[in-house]
Motif scaffolding. Structure first.
Motif, short mmCIF file in Angstrom:
data_model
loop_
_atom_site.label_atom_id
_atom_site.label_comp_id
_atom_site.label_asym_id
_atom_site.label_seq_id
_atom_site.Cartn_x
_atom_site.Cartn_y
_atom_site.Cartn_z
N GLY A 1 69.14 -76.37 -137.58
CA GLY A 1 68.56 -77.49 -138.31
C GLY A 1 67.13 -77.22 -138.71
O GLY A 1 66.71 -77.50 -139.84
N SER A 2 66.35 -76.65 -137.80
CA SER A 2 64.95 -76.34 -138.10
C SER A 2 64.83 -75.21 -139.12
O SER A 2 63.88 -75.17 -139.90
CB SER A 2 64.20 -75.97 -136.82
N LEU A 3 65.81 -74.28 -139.12
CA LEU A 3 65.82 -73.23 -140.13
C LEU A 3 65.95 -73.82 -141.52
O LEU A 3 65.20 -73.46 -142.44
CB LEU A 3 66.97 -72.26 -139.87
N THR A 4 66.88 -74.73 -141.70
CA THR A 4 67.08 -75.38 -143.01
C THR A 4 65.84 -76.16 -143.43
O THR A 4 65.41 -76.08 -144.58
CB THR A 4 68.30 -76.31 -142.96
N ALA A 5 65.28 -76.91 -142.49
CA ALA A 5 64.13 -77.76 -142.81
C ALA A 5 62.88 -76.95 -143.13
O ALA A 5 61.98 -77.45 -143.82
CB ALA A 5 63.86 -78.71 -141.65
#
Length: 322
Positions: A98-102
């Motif tokens: 999730g943090s990668l996408t954000a």
């Protein structure tokens, strides 16, 4: 009624933010693939279609390597975070992807720090930021150590001719960097990512040595996996090169690319330019170098970020977030 409407408005705004993050990530991926001045996307697809080496078996193996790469990254995050709060592998997976996408389109992946922190309650967030900083330092440490070794062997093996002026400039940069590091470390008010150096030092000292060592091992395993994946892609494009010779170039490329600040989505451009230059010494065509770098980016960042978009959309703030 007014308070209820306000609550619904906040929820709607929150949903719009999550959708915006996902749309922005996909837009930057699309833009990078289709608007790359160094590698035309349609030429890239045509080049891949003409290469008969990309069978279902080989593609499956490449995806397995990408899964292993992120498997150890998730394990590393789970192990480091357990210092302040134990989380399941599933939670670590959600937070990592999730943090990668954000953070995909933020400069130097700076958005990852905030994205991971909001998965935790407010009293823990500063320590989560420090843990994420430590995680990135460990990976950078592995990249630097192996990169320096690879760069030295690369320099000796291919007899790169450097003029006296070039050597003077390089030596001056090294000396200046060392002096600057010593000067900054002696200053009490020096900070990294907004954290005072003394606070970071105390945090690292208090960190359990067994977790630190295990996280370092996971960082090393990740590096060995994605560097081997790079080598495997070279062989699929018909490049006849030994593993050790390839590693000299690959480790040098990752070192040079990692020390150049960039917006993360353009990381593939920087790696591509450096790869073209370094691999030219061993006779690898520019199109092959750029294609391998692009495939590495797709396998290890685009595909995980697509999965991560799901976790962004279902994200909710932690309970008891006082």
């Amino acid at each position: 009624m007014a308070s209820r409407l306000t609550y619904k408005s906040k929820q709607l705004f929150f949903v719009l933010i999550k959708i915006s993050l996902v749309v922005a990530a996909f837009y930057f991926i699309y833009k990078k693939l289709t608007k790359n001045s160094d590698l035309n996307f349609y030429d890239f697809l045509l080049f891949l279609s003409k290469n008969n080496s990309f069978s279902l078996k080989n593609i499956t193996f490449l995806i397995i390597l990408s899964i292993l790469n992120w498997f150890f990254e998730i394990l590393k995050w789970q192990e480091l975070v357990s210092f302040i709060q134990k989380i399941s592998f599933k939670k670590a997976l959600e937070q990592s992807l999730g943090s990668l996408t954000a953070s995909l389109f933020t400069p130097n992946r700076i958005g990852e720090y905030g994205a991971k922190a909001i998965y935790f309650r407010r009293p823990l967030r500063k320590r989560i930021l420090l843990i994420n900083l430590l995680s990135n330092f460990l990976q950078m440490g592995i990249t630097t150590i192996l990169g320096i070794i690879g760069l030295l062997f690369f320099y000796r093996s291919y007899n790169i001719n450097l003029s006296i002026n070039s050597l003077i400039i390089i030596a001056s940069i090294i000396v200046f960097t060392l002096v600057l590091i010593v000067f900054l470390f002696r200053k009490n008010n020096f900070s990294v990512k907004g954290f005072p150096l003394e606070k970071i030092r105390q945090f690292i000292i208090s960190f359990p040595i067994n977790k630190f060592v295990l996280a370092t091992v996971f960082s090393l395993l990740r590096y060995l996996i994605f560097s081997f994946q790079f080598y495997y892609l070279l062989t699929l494009f018909g490049i006849d090169i030994s593993y050790l010779n390839a590693m000299m170039v690959v480790t040098s490329m990752y070192l040079l690319a990692s020390i150049i600040p960039s917006i993360f989505v353009f990381d593939v451009v920087i790696k591509g330019s450096i790869a073209v230059y370094l691999f030219s010494f061993i006779g690898v065509e520019e199109l092959i170098s750029l294609s391998v770098v692009t495939l590495m980016w797709i396998l290890n960042f685009v595909l995980p970020s697509i999965i991560g978009s799901y976790y962004v959309l279902i994200f909710n703030f932690p309970k008891n977030n006082n």
